[in-house]
Motif scaffolding. Structure first.
Motif, PDB file in Angstrom:
ATOM      1  N   GLY A 129      -2.407   5.798  -1.290  1.00 45.82           N
ATOM      2  CA  GLY A 129      -3.808   5.510  -1.595  1.00 45.82           C
ATOM      3  C   GLY A 129      -4.025   4.420  -2.627  1.00 45.82           C
ATOM      4  N   ARG A 130      -2.941   3.733  -3.003  1.00 48.50           N
ATOM      5  CA  ARG A 130      -3.058   2.642  -3.967  1.00 48.50           C
ATOM      6  C   ARG A 130      -2.627   1.337  -3.311  1.00 48.50           C
ATOM      7  N   ILE A 131      -3.099   0.220  -3.883  1.00 44.83           N
ATOM      8  CA  ILE A 131      -2.736  -1.099  -3.359  1.00 44.83           C
ATOM      9  C   ILE A 131      -2.366  -2.004  -4.515  1.00 44.83           C
ATOM     10  N   ARG A 132      -1.394  -2.883  -4.247  1.00 43.55           N
ATOM     11  CA  ARG A 132      -0.991  -3.890  -5.233  1.00 43.55           C
ATOM     12  C   ARG A 132      -1.019  -5.253  -4.552  1.00 43.55           C
ATOM     13  N   ASP A 157      -3.421  -4.206  -9.385  1.00 42.64           N
ATOM     14  CA  ASP A 157      -3.258  -2.870  -8.819  1.00 42.64           C
ATOM     15  C   ASP A 157      -4.579  -2.108  -8.854  1.00 42.64           C
ATOM     16  N   GLY A 158      -4.709  -1.154  -7.939  1.00 38.14           N
ATOM     17  CA  GLY A 158      -5.869  -0.277  -7.961  1.00 38.14           C
ATOM     18  C   GLY A 158      -5.869   0.657  -6.776  1.00 38.14           C
ATOM     19  N   LEU A 159      -6.928   1.411  -6.672  1.00 41.29           N
ATOM     20  CA  LEU A 159      -7.082   2.334  -5.558  1.00 41.29           C
ATOM     21  C   LEU A 159      -7.457   1.571  -4.296  1.00 41.29           C
ATOM     22  N   LEU A 160      -6.937   2.012  -3.176  1.00 36.43           N
ATOM     23  CA  LEU A 160      -7.234   1.359  -1.909  1.00 36.43           C
ATOM     24  C   LEU A 160      -8.731   1.371  -1.621  1.00 36.43           C
ATOM     25  N   GLN A 161      -9.427   2.424  -2.057  1.00 35.44           N
ATOM     26  CA  GLN A 161     -10.873   2.500  -1.818  1.00 35.44           C
ATOM     27  C   GLN A 161     -11.635   1.434  -2.611  1.00 35.44           C
ATOM     28  N   ASP A 162     -11.008   0.835  -3.616  1.00 35.72           N
ATOM     29  CA  ASP A 162     -11.635  -0.222  -4.416  1.00 35.72           C
ATOM     30  C   ASP A 162     -11.158  -1.604  -3.990  1.00 35.72           C
ATOM     31  N   VAL A 207       0.856  -1.177   0.000  1.00 35.27           N
ATOM     32  CA  VAL A 207       0.000   0.000   0.000  1.00 35.27           C
ATOM     33  C   VAL A 207       0.899   1.237   0.000  1.00 35.27           C
TER      34      VAL A 207
END
Length: 197
Positions: free
Chosen positions: A141-144, A164-169, A138
């Motif tokens: 604000g992004r997560i992989r 990969d994507g946004l942490l909120q997703d 993390v």
């Protein structure tokens, strides 16, 4: 044959098979199967569960490692493992080992300092065919997610794409991880099982 009951069957016969054979050998015709087809159907029913139980592959899901080291998101490791275990169980074509058993196996296989967990040893101790594991990072604000599927018999780690994507997703991203694992296990899972997941 006319007056005595048949001898006892050897031990190890399933109860349903024993009942079908004894019914077929009943002295009174009214207690027997009315047709050979009925007897054949009863025998097929007794064999079906044995066949299914032998061929169901077993999967252990290990918590994903928090590679970023941020304690505020450490819950994600458990969260993705729980999501994977539940969704893979829905297929009806995989036996997913329970979290408690996986945790006990992990505790008994201690990694050497500086090395990652030996998931093959964990999978072997659990009698699993595959181990699903991975890590996550993390940042900003992004997560992989970096999932891995390990074949226990060979120790081979099947390559998988990073997600990969946004942490909120994060929940939609977890679903993508599940579908990536399902796609690799496609040879094991029927189209109906994949739809069920």
């Amino acid at each position: 044959h006319l007056t005595h009951e048949p001898p006892a069957l050897p031990s190890g016969f399933p109860d349903a098979l024993r009942a079908a054979l004894l019914k077929a050998l009943a002295k009174e015709p009214s207690r027997r199967f009315p047709t050979a087809t009925g007897f054949a159907a009863a025998l097929e029913e007794t064999a079906a569960p044995v066949t299914r139980s032998v061929t169901i592959p077993t999967v252990a899901v290990v918590d994903f490692a928090n590679l970023s080291g941020d304690p505020d998101v450490s819950w994600l490791g458990l969260g993705i493992a729980e999501t994977l275990a539940i969704d893979l169980q829905k297929s009806g074509r995989l036996q997913v080992i329970g979290r408690d058993r996986v945790a006990r196996a992990l505790a008994s296989v201690q990694p050497t300092p500086g090395q990652e967990r030996d998931v093959v040893a964990v999978g072997t101790s659990l009698g699993a065919d595959w181990v699903v594991t991975g890590g996550f990072q993390v940042a900003a604000g992004r997560i992989r997610f970096t999932p891995r599927l390990v074949t226990v018999a060979t120790g081979e780690s099947i390559p998988m794409d990073k997600i990969d994507g946004l942490l909120q997703d994060v929940f939609a991203l977890q679903d993508r991880v599940v579908m990536a694992v399902v796609q690799i296990l496609g040879g094991v899972l029927s189209p109906t099982a994949r739809t069920r997941i």
